[in-house]
Design an enzyme around this catalytic site. Structure first.
Site, PDB file in Angstrom:
ATOM      1  N   HIS A  55       0.845  -1.192   0.000  1.00 25.31           N
ATOM      2  CA  HIS A  55       0.000   0.000   0.000  1.00 25.31           C
ATOM      3  C   HIS A  55       0.882   1.243   0.000  1.00 25.31           C
ATOM      4  CE1 HIS A  55       0.778  -0.596   4.295  1.00 25.31           C
ATOM      5  NE2 HIS A  55       0.325   0.613   4.543  1.00 25.31           N
ATOM      6  N   HIS A  57       1.429   3.966   1.969  1.00 25.73           N
ATOM      7  CA  HIS A  57       1.940   4.739   3.093  1.00 25.73           C
ATOM      8  C   HIS A  57       3.465   4.868   3.036  1.00 25.73           C
ATOM      9  CE1 HIS A  57      -1.871   4.225   5.765  1.00 25.73           C
ATOM     10  NE2 HIS A  57      -1.991   5.163   4.855  1.00 25.73           N
ATOM     11  N   ASP A  59       5.921   4.789   5.088  1.00 22.39           N
ATOM     12  CA  ASP A  59       6.827   3.826   5.721  1.00 22.39           C
ATOM     13  C   ASP A  59       6.852   2.486   4.988  1.00 22.39           C
ATOM     14  OD1 ASP A  59       4.184   3.379   6.631  1.00 22.39           O
ATOM     15  OD2 ASP A  59       4.892   2.333   8.412  1.00 22.39           O
ATOM     16  N   HIS A  60       6.161   2.401   3.845  1.00 20.74           N
ATOM     17  CA  HIS A  60       6.197   1.203   3.011  1.00 20.74           C
ATOM     18  C   HIS A  60       6.781   1.476   1.631  1.00 20.74           C
ATOM     19  CE1 HIS A  60       3.620  -1.383   5.664  1.00 20.74           C
ATOM     20  NE2 HIS A  60       3.424  -0.185   6.179  1.00 20.74           N
ATOM     21  N   HIS A 114      -7.429  -0.866   5.560  1.00 23.38           N
ATOM     22  CA  HIS A 114      -6.420   0.045   6.128  1.00 23.38           C
ATOM     23  C   HIS A 114      -6.223   1.209   5.167  1.00 23.38           C
ATOM     24  CE1 HIS A 114      -2.835   1.363   8.235  1.00 23.38           C
ATOM     25  NE2 HIS A 114      -2.114   1.233   7.130  1.00 23.38           N
ATOM     26  N   ASP A 131      -0.178  -3.850   6.458  1.00 27.26           N
ATOM     27  CA  ASP A 131      -0.781  -3.401   7.714  1.00 27.26           C
ATOM     28  C   ASP A 131      -2.217  -3.875   7.875  1.00 27.26           C
ATOM     29  OD1 ASP A 131       1.587  -2.109   8.193  1.00 27.26           O
ATOM     30  OD2 ASP A 131       0.814  -0.092   7.874  1.00 27.26           O
ATOM     31  N   HIS A 169       4.780  -4.587  11.132  1.00 25.14           N
ATOM     32  CA  HIS A 169       5.098  -3.877  12.371  1.00 25.14           C
ATOM     33  C   HIS A 169       5.206  -4.838  13.552  1.00 25.14           C
ATOM     34  CE1 HIS A 169       4.622   0.301  10.967  1.00 25.14           C
ATOM     35  NE2 HIS A 169       3.693  -0.194  10.172  1.00 25.14           N
TER      36      HIS A 169
END
Length: 259
Positions: A55, A57, A59-60, A114, A131, A169
């Site tokens: 996805h 975001h 941090d990905h 998410h 996530d 995570h």
């Protein structure tokens, strides 16, 4: 058989490096930060083939550009319905990613919730889910919906119990705390907490974990269990008619009272 290497990033992210017994080639899942990935590849002398993105975001996806500077040949697989930097292969539900050099393939699953276009990669008895699901928990809803996320989890619950779950995570111990709010008498949670503390104290991750372990400890997969239903109805202050309502009540409760 694939082998999966854990690359920690940021405070609690995991980037996954998928390789095999030969450890000559690899595929990277959700590289939010390029530096630890580059260090791992160099140390192990693994040639990366592709990036698998779940996805959008930061941090990905934050490490994609830097990795392409060093390895411009990389293919970038990602959800078709989200904006993924440098994506070369847009994916949607039912697609298959063939990794010939690793003798592996992964089915693409739509697990929106998410985020609105979140996907997961399932194959080789493994699930790379970003996530969507965590140890004893699930992701927050951002630009997806609670109904979508509930449907995604119900879909994942149909996978074999032996499936190894590689989420993004290290949230398991914290999530167990909330799960104990939901099911204070669940002894499987007590056992899992003890096991997780042992892993963390030894400097090891609580991920991956078996999907079967989630069936007995993750409240968001246990919305059919009488004790979970009773707790959700107590929180809601009313009778709840569907598992989707029970799920939404638990997720909102966690968002507003626990996190």
């Amino acid at each position: 058989m694939i082998q999966v290497i854990n690359i920690p990033a940021f405070a609690d992210n995991y980037i996954w490096l998928i390789t095999n017994e030969e450890r000559k080639f690899g595929v990277i899942v959700d590289p939010g930060d390029a530096e630890p990935v580059l260090a791992e590849l160099a140390q192990r002398q693994i040639e990366p083939l592709a990036l698998l993105i779940t996805h959008h975001h930061r941090d990905h996806v934050g490490g994609i550009a830097k990795l392409l500077e060093v390895y411009p040949h990389l293919m970038v697989y990602g959800p078709a319905h989200e904006t993924i930097p440098h994506r070369t292969h847009p994916l949607q539900d039912g697609d298959t990613v063939e990794l010939a050099e690793l003798k592996a393939s992964f089915q693409v699953l739509d697990v929106s919730g998410h985020t609105a276009g979140h996907i997961a990669y399932y194959g080789e008895e493994s699930l790379f889910c970003g996530d969507t699901i965590f140890g004893c928990g699930c992701g927050r809803v951002f630009d997806g919906s609670l109904d979508q996320l509930h449907a995604a989890l119900q879909r994942l619950a149909k996978l074999p119990a032996s499936t190894l779950v590689y989420c993004a995570h290290e949230y398991t111990i914290d999530n167990i705390g909330f799960a104990k709010w939901v099911e204070p008498d669940n002894q499987d949670l007590d056992l899992r907490l003890e096991e997780c503390w042992q892993l963390r104290e030894a400097g090891r991750a609580t991920v991956p974990f078996s999907l079967g372990n989630e069936f007995i400890t993750n409240p968001f997969l246990r919305t059919h269990i009488p004790e979970v239903i009773a707790k959700a109805e107590k929180v809601a202050g009313r009778e709840l008619q569907t598992q989707a309502e029970i799920f939404a009540t638990l997720r909102i409760w966690k968002d507003t009272e626990y996190d």
